[in-house]
Design a protein around this motif. Structure first.
Motif, PDB file in Angstrom:
ATOM      1  N   PHE A 134       0.832  -1.206   0.000  1.00  0.00           N
ATOM      2  CA  PHE A 134       0.000   0.000   0.000  1.00  0.00           C
ATOM      3  C   PHE A 134       0.865   1.255   0.000  1.00  0.00           C
ATOM      4  O   PHE A 134       0.574   2.241  -0.684  1.00  0.00           O
ATOM      5  CB  PHE A 134      -0.920  -0.022   1.220  1.00  0.00           C
ATOM      6  CG  PHE A 134      -1.814   1.190   1.311  1.00  0.00           C
ATOM      7  CD1 PHE A 134      -2.905   1.323   0.463  1.00  0.00           C
ATOM      8  CD2 PHE A 134      -1.551   2.203   2.218  1.00  0.00           C
ATOM      9  CE1 PHE A 134      -3.714   2.440   0.525  1.00  0.00           C
ATOM     10  CE2 PHE A 134      -2.355   3.319   2.283  1.00  0.00           C
ATOM     11  CZ  PHE A 134      -3.455   3.441   1.439  1.00  0.00           C
ATOM     12  N   THR A 135       1.970   1.198   0.788  1.00  0.00           N
ATOM     13  CA  THR A 135       2.890   2.343   0.839  1.00  0.00           C
ATOM     14  C   THR A 135       3.516   2.603  -0.521  1.00  0.00           C
ATOM     15  O   THR A 135       3.605   3.749  -0.988  1.00  0.00           O
ATOM     16  CB  THR A 135       4.006   2.082   1.875  1.00  0.00           C
ATOM     17  OG1 THR A 135       3.400   1.866   3.155  1.00  0.00           O
ATOM     18  CG2 THR A 135       4.964   3.276   1.934  1.00  0.00           C
ATOM     19  N   ILE A 136       3.956   1.525  -1.197  1.00  0.00           N
ATOM     20  CA  ILE A 136       4.543   1.661  -2.540  1.00  0.00           C
ATOM     21  C   ILE A 136       3.527   2.241  -3.511  1.00  0.00           C
ATOM     22  O   ILE A 136       3.838   3.100  -4.337  1.00  0.00           O
ATOM     23  CB  ILE A 136       5.052   0.288  -3.045  1.00  0.00           C
ATOM     24  CG1 ILE A 136       6.238  -0.179  -2.181  1.00  0.00           C
ATOM     25  CG2 ILE A 136       5.469   0.374  -4.515  1.00  0.00           C
ATOM     26  CD1 ILE A 136       6.705  -1.588  -2.504  1.00  0.00           C
ATOM     27  N   PHE A 137       2.279   1.796  -3.416  1.00  0.00           N
ATOM     28  CA  PHE A 137       1.219   2.303  -4.299  1.00  0.00           C
ATOM     29  C   PHE A 137       0.987   3.798  -4.102  1.00  0.00           C
ATOM     30  O   PHE A 137       0.893   4.564  -5.059  1.00  0.00           O
ATOM     31  CB  PHE A 137      -0.075   1.522  -4.029  1.00  0.00           C
ATOM     32  CG  PHE A 137      -1.281   2.093  -4.733  1.00  0.00           C
ATOM     33  CD1 PHE A 137      -1.455   1.898  -6.095  1.00  0.00           C
ATOM     34  CD2 PHE A 137      -2.230   2.833  -4.036  1.00  0.00           C
ATOM     35  CE1 PHE A 137      -2.548   2.434  -6.746  1.00  0.00           C
ATOM     36  CE2 PHE A 137      -3.321   3.373  -4.689  1.00  0.00           C
ATOM     37  CZ  PHE A 137      -3.491   3.158  -6.044  1.00  0.00           C
ATOM     38  N   VAL A 138       0.934   4.209  -2.831  1.00  0.00           N
ATOM     39  CA  VAL A 138       0.709   5.636  -2.528  1.00  0.00           C
ATOM     40  C   VAL A 138       1.858   6.483  -3.049  1.00  0.00           C
ATOM     41  O   VAL A 138       1.651   7.545  -3.663  1.00  0.00           O
ATOM     42  CB  VAL A 138       0.541   5.838  -1.009  1.00  0.00           C
ATOM     43  CG1 VAL A 138       0.538   7.335  -0.665  1.00  0.00           C
ATOM     44  CG2 VAL A 138      -0.751   5.182  -0.533  1.00  0.00           C
ATOM     45  N   VAL A 139       3.099   6.006  -2.828  1.00  0.00           N
ATOM     46  CA  VAL A 139       4.267   6.750  -3.320  1.00  0.00           C
ATOM     47  C   VAL A 139       4.241   6.830  -4.843  1.00  0.00           C
ATOM     48  O   VAL A 139       4.531   7.873  -5.450  1.00  0.00           O
ATOM     49  CB  VAL A 139       5.572   6.080  -2.838  1.00  0.00           C
ATOM     50  CG1 VAL A 139       6.787   6.728  -3.515  1.00  0.00           C
ATOM     51  CG2 VAL A 139       5.696   6.207  -1.319  1.00  0.00           C
ATOM     52  N   LEU A 162       1.739   9.351  -5.974  1.00  0.00           N
ATOM     53  CA  LEU A 162       2.250  10.695  -5.701  1.00  0.00           C
ATOM     54  C   LEU A 162       3.276  11.119  -6.748  1.00  0.00           C
ATOM     55  O   LEU A 162       3.229  12.247  -7.285  1.00  0.00           O
ATOM     56  CB  LEU A 162       2.877  10.730  -4.305  1.00  0.00           C
ATOM     57  CG  LEU A 162       3.452  12.089  -3.850  1.00  0.00           C
ATOM     58  CD1 LEU A 162       2.333  13.126  -3.817  1.00  0.00           C
ATOM     59  CD2 LEU A 162       4.099  11.957  -2.484  1.00  0.00           C
ATOM     60  N   VAL A 163       4.214  10.218  -7.084  1.00  0.00           N
ATOM     61  CA  VAL A 163       5.233  10.529  -8.088  1.00  0.00           C
ATOM     62  C   VAL A 163       4.588  10.776  -9.454  1.00  0.00           C
ATOM     63  O   VAL A 163       4.932  11.729 -10.168  1.00  0.00           O
ATOM     64  CB  VAL A 163       6.266   9.378  -8.181  1.00  0.00           C
ATOM     65  CG1 VAL A 163       7.193   9.583  -9.383  1.00  0.00           C
ATOM     66  CG2 VAL A 163       7.060   9.288  -6.899  1.00  0.00           C
ATOM     67  N   ALA A 194       2.907  14.306 -13.897  1.00  0.00           N
ATOM     68  CA  ALA A 194       1.821  14.742 -14.779  1.00  0.00           C
ATOM     69  C   ALA A 194       1.562  16.236 -14.669  1.00  0.00           C
ATOM     70  O   ALA A 194       1.239  16.914 -15.645  1.00  0.00           O
ATOM     71  CB  ALA A 194       0.545  13.966 -14.450  1.00  0.00           C
ATOM     72  N   ALA A 195       1.729  16.761 -13.426  1.00  0.00           N
ATOM     73  CA  ALA A 195       1.452  18.181 -13.213  1.00  0.00           C
ATOM     74  C   ALA A 195       2.545  19.079 -13.778  1.00  0.00           C
ATOM     75  O   ALA A 195       2.288  20.221 -14.166  1.00  0.00           O
ATOM     76  CB  ALA A 195       1.282  18.452 -11.721  1.00  0.00           C
TER      77      ALA A 195
END
Length: 523
Positions: A31-36, A39-40, A45-46
């Motif tokens: 889950f932590t890897i997915f959230v990071v 975020l990246v 994209a922004a």
């Protein structure tokens, strides 16, 4: 008590408890890897800005102006290559085969110098243009509408409409809108005689003859975007994308004939709105071979009939929606609407990516204005079609020592007197196409050559000229300035008619056209 604690601990470390703890830890880690990762990706994209080919052209794009390939956009402020510049190789070969004689009146058949006994006469003729009373005469030699064909060493001339569309383009009525008529079956093209050279230019706006014709039509329009007031190269590259998509979708292109001329071409050094497409390009040729309609006329008809005839609109606001995805759209009008953020709002972005290999830009549809080509022919005629030419780029480039360290010295009169004698014979008529504003700079060349410059022929576009009269009429009575792009276009075309053509880059200087370390291997 001690035994009870040990027993309790031993129970907590049972194998089944250890497995549950491990699974929980792995789940938390994933889950932590997915959230990071999310975020990246969000940050990328922004902040991501796609590379703008206007400033960083790819290898494919940079080959455009020197090849006939379709991959293309290259940033440049020079005169844009148009359809007549992409002449088929066999046409160039025939240019050496045929001997064209210029005459004052009547016509002279052009005969082949080879294949004697098989070729009697070629229908190519040369005529003078008869000017209106009080107007400056111009020798008009415009053969762009015709293509030379050879069969069994027999040369014939066919109209380019037959060459590209199977022999039926010229049969279209002058005011009949292409695309609203049933195409006749392909017929065998026949040799045709050339019309009177210098006949009146028919670049009036096309009209839709009836409500029924309009309602049966299918249309494409591009709205907004960041292409306005860019260089003519940029404008034409984007316009050709729109025209190519319209042809791919078998739709009529609704086009804005009002151009914003970039400040790089204006004497005011400001962008100037209200320039007419027909000042620069051959609209008669375009409307004869393609289905186009002026947007003013279109919106007038649309507002009158779209509700009554239940004509629908399909809006596209993402350039990444390819023409292939729009092929099945049944709505009467497809409107591509572009935003305010550059470079994603450039029209030519539609033709990038996978579309590049599918959609072909129809370069043969865009020719230079007949009125400008009339001036070109008049200048060449005054030089008896017997002159050499040299292009000398100076201006801003000569002053920029960082990008062009040798250009100023290599194009000085002293350097030219050293370089040109090896390339051009003494005493020749020498047409100098240049952006040097003070042509007296080249006075030392007069000792060896009879030099000529564009401004010697101002009578061809001054207030007494036919060009001035016709463009003023086209512009609703408002005089038209012979602007920087027109000057460059005519200058370049006269240069290309020289028997020997000496270029600045490659021939006169060691510098590269686009600055230090930009010379291609082909250079």
């Amino acid at each position: 008590m001690l035994g009870r604690n040990l027993l309790s601990r031993s129970r907590s470390f049972r194998p089944e408890n250890l497995g549950q703890n491990a699974l929980q830890m792995i789940g938390n880690l994933c889950f932590t890897i997915f959230v990071v990762g999310v975020l990246v990706f969000t940050i990328i994209a922004a902040t991501y800005e796609p590379e703008d080919p206007l400033f960083h052209p790819s290898t494919k794009l940079t080959t455009f102006l020197t090849s006939t390939s379709n991959a293309t956009f290259k940033s440049d402020t020079t005169v844009v290559k148009t359809g007549e510049d992409f002449m088929s190789a066999n046409q160039t070969a025939f240019a050496t085969l045929i001997n064209i004689t210029d005459v004052d009146n009547g016509e002279t058949p052009v005969t082949s110098t080879e294949c004697e006994g098989e070729v009697d006469k070629n229908p190519l003729t040369a005529r003078t243009r008869r000017p209106k009373e009080g107007k400056t005469a111009a020798f008009y030699k415009d053969y762009r509408s015709f293509v030379i064909r050879s069969e069994n060493c027999t040369l014939s001339v066919v109209h380019i409409g037959e060459y590209h569309s199977g022999g039926n383009a010229r049969k279209r009525k002058k005011n009949q809108k292409p695309g609203f008529e049933k195409k006749p079956e392909k017929q065998e093209s026949q040799p045709v005689s050339l019309p009177e050279i210098g006949e009146a230019v028919n670049d009036s706006l096309p009209v839709v003859e009836s409500e029924g014709s309009f309602s049966r039509g299918r249309y494409l329009i591009y709205v907004g975007g960041g292409d306005r007031c860019k260089s003519m190269n940029h404008y034409l590259w984007s316009f050709m994308c729109a025209l190519g998509e319209a042809q791919y979708l078998n739709r009529t292109l609704v086009m804005d004939l009002s151009i914003c001329l970039s400040s790089v071409y204006t004497t005011s050094q400001q962008d100037e709105e209200g320039k007419d497409f027909r000042f620069y390009f051959d609209f008669e040729h375009l409307k004869e071979l393609a289905s186009v309609l002026d947007q003013g006329q279109f919106w007038s008809d649309w507002n009158e009939w779209h509700q009554k005839d239940e004509l629908s609109l399909h809006l596209v606001e993402d350039f990444r929606i390819t023409p292939m995805k729009l092929a099945g759209v049944k709505d009467a009008l497809i409107m591509r609407k572009f935003g305010d953020v550059e470079p994603d709002n450039y029209w030519y972005r539609v033709c990038e990516g996978e579309t590049e290999s599918v959609l072909q830009r129809p370069w043969h549809l865009i020719w230079k204005s007949k009125r400008l080509m009339d001036i070109v022919s008049a200048i060449a005629s005054k030089l008896h079609w017997d002159f050499d030419s040299v292009h000398i780029a100076r201006g801003e480039k000569a002053r920029n020592k960082e990008l062009w360290p040798n250009l100023d010295a290599d194009t000085s009169p002293e350097a030219l007197l050293s370089t040109l004698p090896d390339k051009i014979d003494d005493g020749r008529n020498l047409y100098i196409a240049t952006d040097e504003p003070d042509t007296s700079f080249f006075d030392p060349l007069k000792d060896k050559y009879s030099t000529h410059f564009l401004d010697e022929y101002k009578d061809l576009w001054d207030e007494n000229s036919e060009w001035y009269s016709e463009t003023t009429k086209l512009n609703n009575g408002v005089p038209v300035e012979f602007d920087g792009y027109m000057r460059s276009s005519v200058d370049t075309e006269v240069f290309l008619r020289g028997k020997k053509q000496i270029e600045t880059f490659n021939d006169l200087t060691r510098d590269c056209k686009d600055g230090v370390n930009t010379c291609s291997s082909a250079s």
